[in-house]
Design a protein around this motif. Structure first.
Motif, mmCIF file in Angstrom:
data_model
loop_
_atom_site.group_PDB
_atom_site.id
_atom_site.type_symbol
_atom_site.label_atom_id
_atom_site.label_comp_id
_atom_site.label_asym_id
_atom_site.label_seq_id
_atom_site.Cartn_x
_atom_site.Cartn_y
_atom_site.Cartn_z
ATOM 1 N N VAL A 12 0.815 -1.298 -0.056
ATOM 2 C CA VAL A 12 0.030 -0.066 0.057
ATOM 3 C C VAL A 12 1.017 1.301 -0.084
ATOM 4 C CG1 VAL A 12 -2.014 -1.044 1.182
ATOM 5 C CG2 VAL A 12 -0.198 -0.143 2.641
ATOM 6 N N VAL A 57 -3.433 -1.628 -5.746
ATOM 7 C CA VAL A 57 -4.574 -1.876 -4.989
ATOM 8 C C VAL A 57 -5.741 -2.485 -5.342
ATOM 9 C CG1 VAL A 57 -5.890 -0.328 -3.195
ATOM 10 C CG2 VAL A 57 -3.348 -0.072 -3.113
ATOM 11 N N GLY A 86 -3.491 -5.198 3.590
ATOM 12 C CA GLY A 86 -2.341 -3.991 3.171
ATOM 13 C C GLY A 86 -0.938 -4.021 3.920
#
Length: 223
Positions: free
Chosen positions: A63, A75, A91
């Motif tokens: 992330v 993402v 993440g």
């Protein structure tokens, strides 16, 4: 099995892990073609591991921090796959994954610095203990010349020292995070009970922004 992927840096990386074992991994160094490279890389990793997406039980995605466009590709791909497969998506800070690779071969304090473009770097400070990287501070985005003096004298992993060799005194390997390290970091944090939301770390506003209110083109009336 866990599918791990990251597109937050110049290296688009994908790995398939069974526990901590990397069954297959692929990395492509291309800072401009994330959307074109990622899907074929996932397909290649699955074929090399003789696996299919139906065997993936969770997904880990980097992330960032990273540039808006590249980071968004990873993402969105991870969350879309997670929704389609009905599996959780986690993440992981991409700098943490790169730091873990350094910690596996060294000890003490060090820094990870990656290319943020605009003559800046994304960076964070770590301590390596028992082959595990613990983040001390960051991540942040800064001009290299503005970094604290005690930071630039530490060993620095990532591409920052390649881009700014006159600033960083002690360049170190690795240059990029691997999908395998990202997956291992995700497993360790999940085992410790941490929640890993998929929230991109942009650290600054994107280049493209919504336009403001249009200005009037009418001339003022004479009084």
């Amino acid at each position: 099995m866990m599918l791990a992927l990251d597109t937050s840096t110049s290296a688009i990386t994908v790995a398939l892990l069974a526990g901590d074992e990397v069954r297959a991994e692929r990395a492509v160094l291309d800072p401009r073609r994330h959307s074109e490279v990622l899907a074929p890389a996932i397909d290649t990793v699955l074929r090399e591991a003789d696996s299919t997406l139906s065997e993936v039980s969770r997904i880990a995605v980097g992330v960032g921090p990273g540039p808006f466009t590249g980071l968004r590709v990873g993402v969105v791909t991870a969350t879309t796959l997670g929704f389609a497969l009905g599996v959780p998506v986690h993440g992981v800070c991409s700098l943490d994954a790169l730091a873990q690779e350094y910690a596996a071969q060294a000890a003490g304090e060090f820094v990870v610095a990656t290319d943020a473009r605009r003559k800046e770097v994304y960076w964070a400070r770590y301590r390596a203990e028992s082959a595990v990287a613990q983040r001390i501070s960051g991540p942040e985005v800064s001009r290299p010349a503005d970094l604290p003096a005690e930071v630039v004298t530490l060993p620095v992993a990532g591409r920052g020292p390649l881009l700014y060799p006159d600033v960083f005194a002690r360049p170190a390997m690795p240059l990029d995070a691997s999908g395998g390290s990202l997956g291992r970091v995700a497993r360790r944090l999940l085992a410790a009970g941490e929640v890993l939301p998929v929230i991109p770390m942009y650290l600054r506003r994107p280049d493209v922004q919504e336009p403001g209110k249009p200005k009037s083109t009418l001339l003022p009336r004479d009084s």
